[in-house]
Scaffold this active site. Sequence first.
Site, PDB file in Angstrom:
ATOM      1  CD  GLU A 142      -2.810  -1.185   0.137  1.00 35.37           C
ATOM      2  OE1 GLU A 142      -3.293  -0.039  -0.261  1.00 35.37           O
ATOM      3  OE2 GLU A 142      -3.370  -2.335  -0.202  1.00 35.37           O
ATOM      4  CD  GLU A 163      -4.494   4.196   3.410  1.00 39.92           C
ATOM      5  OE1 GLU A 163      -4.732   3.355   2.646  1.00 39.92           O
ATOM      6  OE2 GLU A 163      -4.921   5.560   3.111  1.00 39.92           O
ATOM      7  CD  GLU A 206      -8.432   0.776  -1.106  1.00 38.53           C
ATOM      8  OE1 GLU A 206      -7.323   0.560  -1.304  1.00 38.53           O
ATOM      9  OE2 GLU A 206      -9.093   2.018  -1.603  1.00 38.53           O
TER      10      GLU A 206
END
Length: 129
Positions: free
Chosen positions: A36, A77, A84
């Site tokens: 990420e 996050e 995701e």
Amino acid sequence: MVNPSPFPFKSRGGLMRIFRAFIYSLQGLKAAWQHEAAFRQECVLAVILFPTAFWLGRTPVEVFLLCLCLLLVLVTELINSAIEALADSLSTEHHPLLGRAKDIGSAAVFLTLCMVIGWWGWVIVDRFF
């Protein structure tokens, strides 16, 4: 001791559960760092701003809140990245509900970043202007 959970992958408890949870958490942080880019960028920002918070904040509460909002960005996050990854594992084709879930996770990160900008901005203006 028999595992009371109907799910075979649930732990039984005790110190080993705590140790395994710690290991899984480290694996999650490692995966987020490796996969990420946004998490890496926010970590770099946090590494720069955490020490700055101790210089900028005039009271322990100010320093705590400056640091806390940075930590909240990282937590948010991580949750967004998990959403995701799960969505992408379910389908690579466009699906409105998966897209909505990803957009909502992104919005959560955006709001925490707005909180950082707002609080840090407030402290900076209060201190220097």
